[in-house]
Design an enzyme around this catalytic site. Structure first.
Site, PDB file in Angstrom:
ATOM      1  N   ALA A   1       0.874  -1.175   0.000  1.00 20.25           N
ATOM      2  CA  ALA A   1       0.000   0.000   0.000  1.00 20.25           C
ATOM      3  C   ALA A   1       0.916   1.231   0.000  1.00 20.25           C
ATOM      4  O   ALA A   1       2.104   1.129  -0.285  1.00 20.25           O
ATOM      5  CB  ALA A   1      -0.914  -0.034   1.220  1.00 20.25           C
TER       6      ALA A   1
ATOM      7  N   ALA B   1       4.782   2.366   2.777  1.00 14.88           N
ATOM      8  CA  ALA B   1       5.332   1.150   3.388  1.00 14.88           C
ATOM      9  C   ALA B   1       6.853   1.135   3.307  1.00 14.88           C
ATOM     10  O   ALA B   1       7.486   0.143   3.642  1.00 14.88           O
ATOM     11  CB  ALA B   1       4.744  -0.083   2.706  1.00 14.88           C
TER      12      ALA B   1
ATOM     13  N   LYS C   1       8.684   1.690   0.443  1.00 18.76           N
ATOM     14  CA  LYS C   1       9.192   1.105  -0.809  1.00 18.76           C
ATOM     15  C   LYS C   1      10.474   1.785  -1.291  1.00 18.76           C
ATOM     16  O   LYS C   1      11.431   1.114  -1.665  1.00 18.76           O
ATOM     17  CB  LYS C   1       8.139   1.246  -1.918  1.00 18.76           C
ATOM     18  N   SER C   2      10.465   3.117  -1.313  1.00 22.52           N
ATOM     19  CA  SER C   2      11.630   3.831  -1.829  1.00 22.52           C
ATOM     20  C   SER C   2      12.856   3.587  -0.952  1.00 22.52           C
ATOM     21  O   SER C   2      13.979   3.522  -1.450  1.00 22.52           O
ATOM     22  CB  SER C   2      11.335   5.332  -1.919  1.00 22.52           C
TER      23      SER C   2
ATOM     24  N   ASP D   1      11.078   2.484  -9.387  1.00 23.16           N
ATOM     25  CA  ASP D   1      10.102   2.967  -8.408  1.00 23.16           C
ATOM     26  C   ASP D   1       8.807   3.332  -9.148  1.00 23.16           C
ATOM     27  O   ASP D   1       8.817   3.533 -10.364  1.00 23.16           O
ATOM     28  CB  ASP D   1      10.660   4.193  -7.679  1.00 23.16           C
ATOM     29  N   GLU D   2       7.702   3.410  -8.435  1.00 26.41           N
ATOM     30  CA  GLU D   2       6.400   3.762  -9.029  1.00 26.41           C
ATOM     31  C   GLU D   2       6.046   2.822 -10.182  1.00 26.41           C
ATOM     32  O   GLU D   2       5.484   3.243 -11.210  1.00 26.41           O
ATOM     33  CB  GLU D   2       6.406   5.224  -9.512  1.00 26.41           C
TER      34      GLU D   2
ATOM     35  N   VAL E   1      -5.272   8.348 -11.326  1.00 28.57           N
ATOM     36  CA  VAL E   1      -4.148   9.157 -10.881  1.00 28.57           C
ATOM     37  C   VAL E   1      -4.544  10.617 -10.910  1.00 28.57           C
ATOM     38  O   VAL E   1      -4.945  11.151 -11.937  1.00 28.57           O
ATOM     39  CB  VAL E   1      -2.922   8.951 -11.793  1.00 28.57           C
TER      40      VAL E   1
ATOM     41  N   TYR F   1      -3.335  10.383   0.463  1.00 33.61           N
ATOM     42  CA  TYR F   1      -3.595   8.952   0.442  1.00 33.61           C
ATOM     43  C   TYR F   1      -3.285   8.356   1.803  1.00 33.61           C
ATOM     44  O   TYR F   1      -2.385   8.796   2.505  1.00 33.61           O
ATOM     45  CB  TYR F   1      -2.746   8.265  -0.630  1.00 33.61           C
TER      46      TYR F   1
ATOM     47  N   CYS G   1      -6.491  -1.183   6.335  1.00 29.37           N
ATOM     48  CA  CYS G   1      -6.819  -2.594   6.164  1.00 29.37           C
ATOM     49  C   CYS G   1      -8.086  -2.695   5.297  1.00 29.37           C
ATOM     50  O   CYS G   1      -8.767  -1.697   5.046  1.00 29.37           O
ATOM     51  CB  CYS G   1      -7.038  -3.264   7.519  1.00 29.37           C
TER      52      CYS G   1
HETATM   53 ZN   LIG Z   1      -8.022  -1.091   9.947  1.00 35.73          ZN
END
Ligand SMILES: [Zn+2]
EC number: 2.7.1.21
Length: 192
Positions: free
Chosen positions: A10, A13, A15-16, A87-88, A170, A178, A182
């Site tokens: 998501a 997290a 990622k980068s 990335d992306e 997008v 953003y 869950c």
């Molecule tokens: Zn939740």
């Protein structure tokens, strides 16, 4: 054997951070890497991959029209490449993901793609759909919802902090934010 890896998650997290750490691991062994990111992401300077913990690196840009095979071949012609990090990657087209698999299979260069799995409506991004289908290895990068459960979904909030239910996949130049949540809280947020 070189492999195509898809690191998915998501938002927020890290990622980068993982991408830049992986690039660093290659570089400190004297290996050359190629970094790519989507030109759509204008949060930071053009051609930068920046982590929220404060590290960054220069990157080549791609958009839907970029010929990745030509771009990568041009890099290889200059000097040997040990790894390609993207990335992306959710913004790749299906054809570009196929092209990356060709780089892996024919040039034997590992490709590590990092991207968001689903959009704010719970639909797969084109690049992520293709990567889920074509990658050799799928690695989930985890983050948590405000309730403490694993966050797998992304909601888009407008300027008033209200979840957005419809619109373009997008949003460019908007002020939307953003949030990773869950599945249960995603359903509650988008319910009518
Ligand atoms: Zn939740």
């Amino acid at each position: 054997m070189a492999k195509l890896y898809f690191y998915y998650s998501a938002m927020n997290a890290g990622k980068s951070t993982v991408l830049l750490q992986s690039a660093h691991n290659y570089q400190e062994r004297g290996m050359r890497v190629l970094l790519l990111t989507a030109s759509i992401d204008d949060r930071f300077e053009t051609g930068q991959i920046a982590s929220r913990i404060g590290i960054s690196a220069e990157a080549c840009l791609f958009d839907n029209d970029t010929d990745l095979v030509a771009l990568i071949q041009n890099e290889i012609n200059q000097q040997r490449l040990s790894c390609i990090l993207i990335d992306e990657a959710q913004f790749l087209t299906k054809e570009q993901v196929y092209a990356l698999s060709e780089i892996v299979d024919k040039q034997h260069i590992p490709v590590l793609a990092f991207g968001i799995r689903t959009d704010f409506q719970g639909e797969l991004f084109e690049g992520s759909q293709a990567l889920l289908a074509w990658s050799d290895k799928l690695i989930e990068l985890k983050t948590v919802c405000h309730c403490g459960s694993k966050a797998t979904m992304v909601i888009r909030l407008n300027e008033q902090g209200t979840p957005v239910k419809e619109g373009a996949q997008v949003e460019i130049g908007g002020n939307d934010r953003y949030l990773s949540v869950c599945r249960k809280h995603f359903k509650e947020a988008v319910r009518d």
